[in-house]
Design a protein around this motif. Structure first.
Motif, mmCIF file in Angstrom:
data_model
loop_
_atom_site.group_PDB
_atom_site.id
_atom_site.type_symbol
_atom_site.label_atom_id
_atom_site.label_comp_id
_atom_site.label_asym_id
_atom_site.label_seq_id
_atom_site.Cartn_x
_atom_site.Cartn_y
_atom_site.Cartn_z
ATOM 1 N N PHE A 61 0.677 -1.536 -0.162
ATOM 2 C CA PHE A 61 0.085 -0.149 -0.550
ATOM 3 C C PHE A 61 0.587 1.324 -0.043
ATOM 4 N N MET A 62 1.843 1.481 0.724
ATOM 5 C CA MET A 62 2.661 2.055 0.799
ATOM 6 C C MET A 62 3.149 2.250 -0.158
ATOM 7 N N SER A 63 3.663 1.504 -1.376
ATOM 8 C CA SER A 63 4.522 1.686 -2.357
ATOM 9 C C SER A 63 3.464 2.359 -3.622
ATOM 10 N N GLN A 64 2.458 2.012 -3.641
ATOM 11 C CA GLN A 64 1.358 3.258 -4.101
ATOM 12 C C GLN A 64 0.902 4.080 -4.167
ATOM 13 N N LYS A 65 0.448 4.424 -5.743
ATOM 14 C CA LYS A 65 -0.521 5.064 -5.869
ATOM 15 C C LYS A 65 -1.713 5.830 -4.066
ATOM 16 N N ALA A 66 -2.253 4.502 -3.953
ATOM 17 C CA ALA A 66 -3.322 4.901 -3.599
ATOM 18 C C ALA A 66 -3.235 4.549 -2.372
ATOM 19 N N LYS A 67 -1.999 5.232 -1.689
ATOM 20 C CA LYS A 67 -1.746 6.263 -0.459
ATOM 21 C C LYS A 67 -2.123 7.494 -0.532
ATOM 22 N N ASP A 68 -1.424 7.816 -1.279
ATOM 23 C CA ASP A 68 -1.751 9.661 -1.672
ATOM 24 C C ASP A 68 -2.903 9.511 -1.990
ATOM 25 N N GLU A 69 -3.733 8.600 -2.695
ATOM 26 C CA GLU A 69 -5.086 8.873 -3.108
ATOM 27 C C GLU A 69 -6.239 8.925 -1.355
ATOM 28 N N VAL A 70 -5.623 8.574 -0.572
ATOM 29 C CA VAL A 70 -6.175 7.770 0.679
ATOM 30 C C VAL A 70 -6.649 9.549 1.463
ATOM 31 N N LEU A 71 -4.596 9.502 1.219
ATOM 32 C CA LEU A 71 -4.942 10.654 2.150
ATOM 33 C C LEU A 71 -5.039 11.445 1.654
ATOM 34 N N ASN A 72 -5.191 11.973 0.233
ATOM 35 C CA ASN A 72 -5.969 13.027 -0.459
ATOM 36 C C ASN A 72 -7.799 13.125 0.484
ATOM 37 N N GLN A 73 -8.035 12.156 0.478
ATOM 38 C CA GLN A 73 -9.863 12.203 0.411
ATOM 39 C C GLN A 73 -9.712 12.293 1.857
ATOM 40 N N VAL A 74 -8.677 11.969 2.695
ATOM 41 C CA VAL A 74 -9.027 12.414 4.304
ATOM 42 C C VAL A 74 -8.951 14.078 4.375
ATOM 43 N N ARG A 75 -8.161 14.532 3.948
ATOM 44 C CA ARG A 75 -7.148 15.480 4.338
ATOM 45 C C ARG A 75 -9.199 16.606 3.332
ATOM 46 N N GLU A 76 -9.511 16.154 2.361
ATOM 47 C CA GLU A 76 -10.671 17.119 0.933
ATOM 48 C C GLU A 76 -11.724 17.055 2.762
ATOM 49 N N LYS A 77 -12.103 15.624 3.403
ATOM 50 C CA LYS A 77 -13.496 15.054 3.572
ATOM 51 C C LYS A 77 -13.259 16.198 5.055
ATOM 52 N N LEU A 78 -11.774 15.882 5.597
ATOM 53 C CA LEU A 78 -11.753 17.267 7.398
ATOM 54 C C LEU A 78 -11.737 18.387 6.751
ATOM 55 N N VAL A 79 -11.462 19.288 5.239
ATOM 56 C CA VAL A 79 -12.019 20.622 4.680
ATOM 57 C C VAL A 79 -13.694 21.177 4.744
ATOM 58 N N GLY A 80 -13.678 19.534 3.842
ATOM 59 C CA GLY A 80 -15.775 19.727 3.528
ATOM 60 C C GLY A 80 -16.075 20.080 5.117
ATOM 61 N N ILE A 81 -16.062 19.515 6.669
ATOM 62 C CA ILE A 81 -16.263 19.604 7.804
ATOM 63 C C ILE A 81 -15.580 20.567 8.540
ATOM 64 N N GLY A 82 -14.819 21.675 7.854
ATOM 65 C CA GLY A 82 -13.989 22.847 8.422
ATOM 66 C C GLY A 82 -13.289 23.076 8.849
ATOM 67 N N VAL A 83 -12.494 22.035 9.031
ATOM 68 C CA VAL A 83 -10.994 21.568 9.563
ATOM 69 C C VAL A 83 -10.016 21.514 8.223
ATOM 70 N N LYS A 84 -9.341 22.612 8.659
ATOM 71 C CA LYS A 84 -7.465 22.405 7.678
ATOM 72 C C LYS A 84 -7.081 22.163 8.025
ATOM 73 N N ILE A 85 -6.471 21.326 7.531
ATOM 74 C CA ILE A 85 -5.064 19.991 8.041
ATOM 75 C C ILE A 85 -3.681 20.716 6.637
ATOM 76 N N THR A 86 -2.916 21.023 6.924
ATOM 77 C CA THR A 86 -2.228 21.909 6.477
ATOM 78 C C THR A 86 -1.109 20.430 5.726
ATOM 79 N N ASN A 87 -0.745 19.298 7.168
ATOM 80 C CA ASN A 87 0.316 18.595 5.983
ATOM 81 C C ASN A 87 -0.418 16.973 6.674
ATOM 82 N N ILE A 88 -1.088 16.273 6.123
ATOM 83 C CA ILE A 88 -2.073 15.402 6.547
ATOM 84 C C ILE A 88 -0.832 14.529 7.327
ATOM 85 N N GLY A 89 0.589 13.997 6.243
ATOM 86 C CA GLY A 89 1.141 12.648 7.141
ATOM 87 C C GLY A 89 1.451 13.767 8.213
ATOM 88 N N HIS A 90 0.873 15.012 8.539
ATOM 89 C CA HIS A 90 1.636 15.127 10.532
ATOM 90 C C HIS A 90 0.526 14.496 11.386
#
Length: 117
Positions: A61-90
């Motif tokens: 999983f970590m070696s695939q593009k899917a990791k970045d897609e999942v992290l982006n999905q989490v970040r976007e969903k957080l933004v959708g509820i008004g939570v801004k995260i600068t670096n989702i990796g943290h």
């Protein structure tokens, strides 16, 4: 927990449930996820833990593009509820059932106490 914290917790739980269900359908070896929140230090105090069955499945999983897609999905969903995260990796961590079993005799509470401090 304040009323606003409870509302935010419900929003987090709902959005992470969607992410979890997507991952269960689409990511081999993914098992479950959980989150930890320090509301007095939010959003800095947010941590999402993705758990895979084996170290091998996590490594793939970590070696695939899917990791970045999942992290982006989490970040976007957080933004959708008004939570801004600068670096989702943290705010994410990855672990495996295999590591918990071999290092903590399958005791997730003990493992999280050690790792999430």
């Amino acid at each position: 927990m304040r009323k606003t914290d409870k509302k935010l917790e419900n929003q987090l739980r709902n959005l992470l449930t969607v992410v979890c269900e997507d991952m269960l359908k689409n990511i081999d070896g993914f098992q479950w996820l959980t989150h930890f929140v320090n509301y007095s230090n939010f959003p800095t105090g947010l941590k999402v833990v993705f758990v895979f069955e084996t170290n091998e499945s996590l490594q793939i999983f970590m070696s695939q593009k899917a990791k970045d897609e999942v992290l982006n999905q989490v970040r976007e969903k957080l933004v959708g509820i008004g939570v801004k995260i600068t670096n989702i990796g943290h705010h994410v961590a990855f672990d495996t059932e295999e590591n918990c079993e071999s290092n903590d005799n399958g005791n997730w509470k003990q493992r999280f106490t050690k790792t999430m401090g």
